[in-house]
Design a protein around this motif. Sequence first.
Motif, PDB file in Angstrom:
ATOM      1  N   GLY A  10      17.122 -17.755 -19.770  1.00 35.39           N
ATOM      2  CA  GLY A  10      16.317 -17.560 -18.577  1.00 35.39           C
ATOM      3  C   GLY A  10      15.844 -18.871 -18.012  1.00 35.39           C
ATOM      4  O   GLY A  10      16.319 -19.945 -18.386  1.00 35.39           O
ATOM      5  N   LEU A  11      14.889 -18.767 -17.104  1.00 34.80           N
ATOM      6  CA  LEU A  11      14.301 -19.927 -16.440  1.00 34.80           C
ATOM      7  C   LEU A  11      12.918 -20.179 -17.029  1.00 34.80           C
ATOM      8  O   LEU A  11      12.095 -19.259 -17.110  1.00 34.80           O
ATOM      9  CB  LEU A  11      14.202 -19.673 -14.930  1.00 34.80           C
ATOM     10  N   VAL A  12      12.663 -21.406 -17.415  1.00 35.27           N
ATOM     11  CA  VAL A  12      11.380 -21.755 -18.010  1.00 35.27           C
ATOM     12  C   VAL A  12      10.987 -23.155 -17.555  1.00 35.27           C
ATOM     13  O   VAL A  12      11.851 -23.980 -17.255  1.00 35.27           O
ATOM     14  CB  VAL A  12      11.461 -21.677 -19.556  1.00 35.27           C
ATOM     15  N   GLN A  13       9.708 -23.415 -17.490  1.00 35.68           N
ATOM     16  CA  GLN A  13       9.239 -24.743 -17.129  1.00 35.68           C
ATOM     17  C   GLN A  13       9.335 -25.682 -18.321  1.00 35.68           C
ATOM     18  O   GLN A  13       9.298 -25.247 -19.482  1.00 35.68           O
ATOM     19  CB  GLN A  13       7.792 -24.677 -16.640  1.00 35.68           C
ATOM     20  N   PHE A  37      26.151 -23.656 -29.548  1.00 35.58           N
ATOM     21  CA  PHE A  37      26.624 -24.778 -28.750  1.00 35.58           C
ATOM     22  C   PHE A  37      26.068 -24.615 -27.352  1.00 35.58           C
ATOM     23  O   PHE A  37      25.596 -23.545 -26.972  1.00 35.58           O
ATOM     24  CB  PHE A  37      28.165 -24.792 -28.690  1.00 35.58           C
ATOM     25  N   ARG A  38      26.148 -25.665 -26.559  1.00 34.19           N
ATOM     26  CA  ARG A  38      25.739 -25.569 -25.164  1.00 34.19           C
ATOM     27  C   ARG A  38      26.652 -26.411 -24.305  1.00 34.19           C
ATOM     28  O   ARG A  38      27.262 -27.378 -24.777  1.00 34.19           O
ATOM     29  CB  ARG A  38      24.284 -25.987 -24.989  1.00 34.19           C
ATOM     30  N   GLN A  39      26.719 -26.009 -23.048  1.00 31.32           N
ATOM     31  CA  GLN A  39      27.562 -26.744 -22.101  1.00 31.32           C
ATOM     32  C   GLN A  39      26.872 -26.801 -20.758  1.00 31.32           C
ATOM     33  O   GLN A  39      26.572 -25.770 -20.148  1.00 31.32           O
ATOM     34  CB  GLN A  39      28.929 -26.084 -21.965  1.00 31.32           C
ATOM     35  N   THR A  91      18.924 -27.809 -20.128  1.00 33.70           N
ATOM     36  CA  THR A  91      19.563 -26.854 -19.232  1.00 33.70           C
ATOM     37  C   THR A  91      21.066 -26.805 -19.477  1.00 33.70           C
ATOM     38  O   THR A  91      21.748 -27.830 -19.455  1.00 33.70           O
ATOM     39  CB  THR A  91      19.291 -27.229 -17.772  1.00 33.70           C
ATOM     40  N   ALA A  92      21.569 -25.593 -19.749  1.00 34.65           N
ATOM     41  CA  ALA A  92      22.987 -25.420 -20.060  1.00 34.65           C
ATOM     42  C   ALA A  92      23.254 -23.939 -20.294  1.00 34.65           C
ATOM     43  O   ALA A  92      22.320 -23.135 -20.386  1.00 34.65           O
ATOM     44  CB  ALA A  92      23.373 -26.203 -21.317  1.00 34.65           C
ATOM     45  N   VAL A  93      24.524 -23.612 -20.413  1.00 35.13           N
ATOM     46  CA  VAL A  93      24.909 -22.303 -20.931  1.00 35.13           C
ATOM     47  C   VAL A  93      24.988 -22.439 -22.451  1.00 35.13           C
ATOM     48  O   VAL A  93      25.655 -23.348 -22.953  1.00 35.13           O
ATOM     49  CB  VAL A  93      26.257 -21.833 -20.366  1.00 35.13           C
ATOM     50  N   TYR A  94      24.314 -21.563 -23.138  1.00 29.91           N
ATOM     51  CA  TYR A  94      24.274 -21.602 -24.601  1.00 29.91           C
ATOM     52  C   TYR A  94      25.217 -20.531 -25.156  1.00 29.91           C
ATOM     53  O   TYR A  94      25.158 -19.363 -24.752  1.00 29.91           O
ATOM     54  CB  TYR A  94      22.855 -21.377 -25.099  1.00 29.91           C
ATOM     55  N   THR A 120      24.794 -17.554 -22.537  1.00 28.46           N
ATOM     56  CA  THR A 120      23.588 -17.179 -21.812  1.00 28.46           C
ATOM     57  C   THR A 120      23.001 -18.433 -21.182  1.00 28.46           C
ATOM     58  O   THR A 120      22.939 -19.489 -21.819  1.00 28.46           O
ATOM     59  CB  THR A 120      22.570 -16.482 -22.743  1.00 28.46           C
ATOM     60  N   GLN A 121      22.586 -18.310 -19.931  1.00 25.59           N
ATOM     61  CA  GLN A 121      22.105 -19.477 -19.183  1.00 25.59           C
ATOM     62  C   GLN A 121      20.661 -19.788 -19.540  1.00 25.59           C
ATOM     63  O   GLN A 121      19.801 -18.900 -19.537  1.00 25.59           O
ATOM     64  CB  GLN A 121      22.205 -19.223 -17.685  1.00 25.59           C
ATOM     65  N   VAL A 122      20.409 -21.048 -19.823  1.00 29.08           N
ATOM     66  CA  VAL A 122      19.050 -21.549 -20.013  1.00 29.08           C
ATOM     67  C   VAL A 122      18.813 -22.624 -18.968  1.00 29.08           C
ATOM     68  O   VAL A 122      19.568 -23.593 -18.888  1.00 29.08           O
ATOM     69  CB  VAL A 122      18.857 -22.132 -21.428  1.00 29.08           C
ATOM     70  N   THR A 123      17.775 -22.436 -18.172  1.00 26.10           N
ATOM     71  CA  THR A 123      17.430 -23.402 -17.135  1.00 26.10           C
ATOM     72  C   THR A 123      15.994 -23.842 -17.329  1.00 26.10           C
ATOM     73  O   THR A 123      15.090 -23.008 -17.387  1.00 26.10           O
ATOM     74  CB  THR A 123      17.605 -22.801 -15.735  1.00 26.10           C
TER      75      THR A 123
END
Length: 126
Positions: A10-13, A37-39, A91-94, A120-123
Amino acid sequence: QVQLVESGGGLVQAGGSLRLSCAASGRTFGRDLTAWFRQAPGKEREFVSAITWSVGSTYYADSVKGRFTISRDNAENTMYLQMNSLKPEDTAVYYCAATDRYGRNVYASPRTYLYWGQGTQVTVSS
């Protein structure tokens, strides 16, 4: 058919926290090596963290040590990644990944893993 399904992105500060989950169907982690992993856009897929299910040994990339914690729940056949003190550079896709065929010191290579989730997207906003 083996499926790994990530959730919790999700989106987090910046400075906030998220908890990712990776649930498996068609397979029991049992004695696997599983990892996150993340990209990020325009970058290669990079290792974040790994755990061995039989012993519970954990490994972390230097960039996340002290902020991220990997864990597993044998009963739920689910792996987790608790991410604290998040930074915009996180920030990446995990992706979660798993394999039952591995040797020593190969946990950080994507080529080690046989099974992958869809991500899953992390922003993290600044």
